[in-house]
Design a protein around this motif. Structure first.
Motif, PDB file in Angstrom:
ATOM      1  N   GLY A 101      17.216 -10.307 -26.944  1.00 16.71           N
ATOM      2  CA  GLY A 101      15.916 -10.816 -27.383  1.00 16.71           C
ATOM      3  C   GLY A 101      14.892 -10.841 -26.272  1.00 16.71           C
ATOM      4  N   ASN A 102      15.271 -10.366 -25.103  1.00 10.90           N
ATOM      5  CA  ASN A 102      14.385 -10.368 -23.940  1.00 10.90           C
ATOM      6  C   ASN A 102      14.307  -8.980 -23.318  1.00 10.90           C
ATOM      7  N   PRO A 103      13.129  -8.607 -22.813  1.00 11.95           N
ATOM      8  CA  PRO A 103      13.030  -7.325 -22.104  1.00 11.95           C
ATOM      9  C   PRO A 103      13.778  -7.390 -20.772  1.00 11.95           C
ATOM     10  N   PHE A 104      14.021  -6.221 -20.201  1.00 11.17           N
ATOM     11  CA  PHE A 104      14.680  -6.068 -18.900  1.00 11.17           C
ATOM     12  C   PHE A 104      16.183  -6.309 -18.941  1.00 11.17           C
ATOM     13  N   PHE A 105      16.739  -6.557 -20.126  1.00 12.30           N
ATOM     14  CA  PHE A 105      18.184  -6.703 -20.267  1.00 12.30           C
ATOM     15  C   PHE A 105      18.699  -5.645 -21.231  1.00 12.30           C
ATOM     16  N   THR A 106      19.807  -5.020 -20.876  1.00 21.12           N
ATOM     17  CA  THR A 106      20.349  -3.953 -21.710  1.00 21.12           C
ATOM     18  C   THR A 106      21.231  -4.520 -22.824  1.00 21.12           C
ATOM     19  N   THR A 107      21.622  -3.645 -23.729  1.00 22.90           N
ATOM     20  CA  THR A 107      22.557  -4.067 -24.775  1.00 22.90           C
ATOM     21  C   THR A 107      23.961  -4.259 -24.207  1.00 22.90           C
ATOM     22  N   ASP A 108      24.263  -3.689 -23.038  1.00 21.97           N
ATOM     23  CA  ASP A 108      25.516  -4.032 -22.358  1.00 21.97           C
ATOM     24  C   ASP A 108      25.534  -5.516 -22.014  1.00 21.97           C
ATOM     25  N   THR A 109      24.402  -6.008 -21.491  1.00 21.54           N
ATOM     26  CA  THR A 109      24.299  -7.429 -21.177  1.00 21.54           C
ATOM     27  C   THR A 109      24.395  -8.265 -22.448  1.00 21.54           C
ATOM     28  N   ALA A 110      23.775  -7.788 -23.524  1.00 21.70           N
ATOM     29  CA  ALA A 110      23.878  -8.493 -24.806  1.00 21.70           C
ATOM     30  C   ALA A 110      25.330  -8.571 -25.266  1.00 21.70           C
ATOM     31  N   ALA A 111      26.087  -7.498 -25.065  1.00 19.92           N
ATOM     32  CA  ALA A 111      27.498  -7.498 -25.460  1.00 19.92           C
ATOM     33  C   ALA A 111      28.288  -8.524 -24.656  1.00 19.92           C
TER      34      ALA A 111
END
Length: 236
Positions: free
Chosen positions: A134-144
């Motif tokens: 939900g935030n810019p500068f973070f990848t979907t890897d970080t979301a995982a």
């Protein structure tokens, strides 16, 4: 019996493309859903974080020179499109799927609420997390990594086009060796491209193991959750 009872599956948007240049290949998404259905039938609780590269690739030229935050929000919207397509494919194949978004688009998809996500998982539904963190500068890897920790997943399964982590690029180096398992610290020391640094650090700090495997190998997901030698395990 499955070794893992609750998993977080990280799918790249590119995994949905098949042989297409961008977008969603229907045969490919149906095959991936069939792999997920196989492990759900074993009693495994499955959550999915999906990327948006396949959608964003189609507009990448127009995004050149764009402010990073704006481009990242466009990428988040692309993940929502993929999550809706994946959820629809799952429901059509007899799974019960719920899509939850980290950004509010109430008319399209329900917002991410952790207790609700946990309830869905306990009810046997597949939960698809959209819009990254939900935030810019973070990848979907970080979301995982983040969602995996939040829902108490036993492992993060990173589904790629390569069947594990290698000592070098197997496409360029015929002598590259696949690691059966490797520690987070060793992978970082050897600069192996497993996940982005933020995601990697979060998984290490939360003692959340990561297994990298190929989603294109038939039955690979089932073999992973049953604890067979598939892909590469990255651990503390």
């Amino acid at each position: 019996m499955p070794v893992h009872q609750r998993i977080l599956l990280k799918l790249s948007g590119e995994a949905l493309m098949g042989d297409d240049a961008f977008g969603i290949n229907r045969a490919t998404i149906d095959r991936i859903v069939a792999e997920v259905a196989e492990v759900v039938q074993l009693g495994v609780q499955v959550a999915v974080v999906i990327g948006g590269g396949n959608i964003f690739r189609g507009v990448a030229g127009g995004a050149a020179g764009m402010e990073r935050a704006t481009a990242d929000y466009m990428g988040m919207l692309a993940t929502v499109m993929n999550a809706l397509a994946l959820g629809d494919a799952m429901n059509r194949q007899g799974l019960k799927a719920r899509v939850m978004s980290a950004i509010n688009i109430d008319q399209v998809v329900e917002p991410y609420v952790r207790p609700k996500a946990l309830q869905y998982l306990e009810e046997g539904k597949v939960v698809v997390f959209a819009a990254g963190t939900g935030n810019p500068f973070f990848t979907t890897d970080t979301a995982a990594a983040l969602r995996g920790a939040e829902i108490g997943a036993e492992i993060v399964l990173k589904a790629t086009k390569v069947d594990g982590v290698y000592s070098a690029d197997p496409k360029k180096d015929p002598h590259a060796v696949r690691y059966q398992s490797i520690s987070f610290d060793e992978a970082m020391a050897r600069q192996l491209q497993v996940m982005d640094a933020t995601a990697f650090a979060l998984c290490r700090d939360q003692e959340l193991p990561v297994r990298v495997f190929s989603i294109f190998k038939p039955g690979a997901l089932r073999r992973v959750v049953q604890g067979e030698d598939e892909g590469t395990l990255v651990h503390v």
